[in-house]
Design a protein around this motif. Structure first.
Motif, PDB file in Angstrom:
ATOM      1  N   UNK A 189       0.673  -1.523   0.118  1.00  0.00           N
ATOM      2  CA  UNK A 189       0.127   0.070  -0.374  1.00  0.00           C
ATOM      3  C   UNK A 189       0.979   0.783  -0.024  1.00  0.00           C
ATOM      4  N   UNK A 190       1.659   1.246   0.738  1.00  0.00           N
ATOM      5  CA  UNK A 190       2.835   2.883   0.795  1.00  0.00           C
ATOM      6  C   UNK A 190       3.769   2.930  -0.145  1.00  0.00           C
ATOM      7  N   UNK A 191       4.194   1.540  -0.781  1.00  0.00           N
ATOM      8  CA  UNK A 191       4.882   1.753  -2.351  1.00  0.00           C
ATOM      9  C   UNK A 191       3.578   2.103  -3.629  1.00  0.00           C
ATOM     10  N   UNK A 192       2.054   1.396  -3.433  1.00  0.00           N
ATOM     11  CA  UNK A 192       1.376   2.421  -4.642  1.00  0.00           C
ATOM     12  C   UNK A 192       1.431   3.574  -4.143  1.00  0.00           C
ATOM     13  N   UNK A 193       1.299   3.843  -2.962  1.00  0.00           N
ATOM     14  CA  UNK A 193       1.033   5.983  -2.876  1.00  0.00           C
ATOM     15  C   UNK A 193       1.749   6.275  -3.336  1.00  0.00           C
ATOM     16  N   UNK A 194       3.472   6.039  -2.840  1.00  0.00           N
ATOM     17  CA  UNK A 194       4.516   6.142  -3.646  1.00  0.00           C
ATOM     18  C   UNK A 194       4.566   6.739  -4.229  1.00  0.00           C
ATOM     19  N   UNK A 195       4.452   5.053  -5.519  1.00  0.00           N
ATOM     20  CA  UNK A 195       4.486   5.483  -7.168  1.00  0.00           C
ATOM     21  C   UNK A 195       3.329   6.770  -7.558  1.00  0.00           C
ATOM     22  N   UNK A 196       1.867   6.103  -6.769  1.00  0.00           N
ATOM     23  CA  UNK A 196       1.100   6.811  -7.052  1.00  0.00           C
ATOM     24  C   UNK A 196       1.248   9.125  -7.555  1.00  0.00           C
ATOM     25  N   UNK A 197       1.886   9.778  -5.618  1.00  0.00           N
ATOM     26  CA  UNK A 197       2.429  10.887  -5.700  1.00  0.00           C
ATOM     27  C   UNK A 197       3.446  11.157  -6.527  1.00  0.00           C
ATOM     28  N   UNK A 198       4.432  10.141  -6.826  1.00  0.00           N
ATOM     29  CA  UNK A 198       5.863  10.256  -7.762  1.00  0.00           C
ATOM     30  C   UNK A 198       4.977  10.559  -9.648  1.00  0.00           C
ATOM     31  N   UNK A 199       4.109   9.627  -9.975  1.00  0.00           N
ATOM     32  CA  UNK A 199       3.367   9.960 -10.422  1.00  0.00           C
ATOM     33  C   UNK A 199       2.551  11.633 -11.629  1.00  0.00           C
TER      34      UNK A 199
END
Length: 209
Positions: free
Chosen positions: A41-51
């Motif tokens: 979940x944290x990785x998905x949130x981080x990737x979404x924020x980076x995108x």
């Protein structure tokens, strides 16, 4: 004399020990599942924020060269490397990137009727993307002497370092115009899971030098 059959103390203890082992195994499995779910979940949130920050950068960079007659890379835009922030004087220190690899891009535009400069900077410490400017300027060659004001973050929570590369490519502005050779900027970052995230932006108002 026949003894009555039933549950003995030993069999009760054996059953209790087996039950405890099963419970411990179930708790261990549950703990691993929770940890895996939280990390994902944290990785998905981080990737979404980076995108999301990459999308913001792409929109902001569309102003590069806008309103300037014959805007050319090297005069109205350049990549900078080893960039650092001088908080006391609100200035940037670093150097021009000869090979197109760096951690910032500076550009000028004429959106308001006067030439102004902006910087999109990826700090080596702390990560994320910072926007500086606009400030009045003739072109980007004077970037190191300009007072940029307070940097503004494009990330709610900066995650990891970002690298920047400049090249030339044949691009069609917004996918509908005629394809021409333009300056292309590529932002790259690596997620905590090792996944490489990147985006490329063509500067429609800037010709390659």
């Amino acid at each position: 004399m026949r003894r009555p059959r039933g549950v003995t103390l030993i069999s009760l203890l054996v059953g209790l020990a087996i039950s405890m082992l099963v419970i411990l195994a179930a708790l261990s499995l549950f703990q691993r599942m929770v940890k895996t779910t939280v990390n994902a979940r944290q990785d998905a949130q981080s990737n979404a924020q980076r995108n999301a920050s990459f999308v913001s950068a792409g929109l902001i960079l569309q102003s590069a060269g806008f309103g300037i007659a014959d805007a050319v890379w090297g005069t109205h835009g350049m990549v900078l490397k080893d960039l650092a922030w001088d908080a006391e004087h609100q200035r940037l220190t670093g150097q021009n990137s000869a090979d197109g690899q760096g951690n910032a891009v500076v550009w000028s535009d004429n959106i308001t009727g006067a030439s102004q400069c902006r910087v999109l900077w990826a700090p080596a410490q702390g990560g994320g993307l910072r926007l500086l400017g606009p400030v009045a300027c003739a072109n980007v060659t004077a970037w190191s002497s300009l007072a940029w004001g307070t940097p503004r973050s494009l990330d709610r929570v900066p995650q990891g370092a970002i690298t920047l590369a400049q090249s030339t490519a044949t691009c069609a502005p917004f996918g509908i115009g005629p394809a021409t050779e333009q300056v292309r900027l590529t932002f790259s970052a690596t997620s905590s899971s090792g996944q490489v995230l990147h985006t490329s932006i063509c500067l429609a108002n800037m010709r390659a030098s």
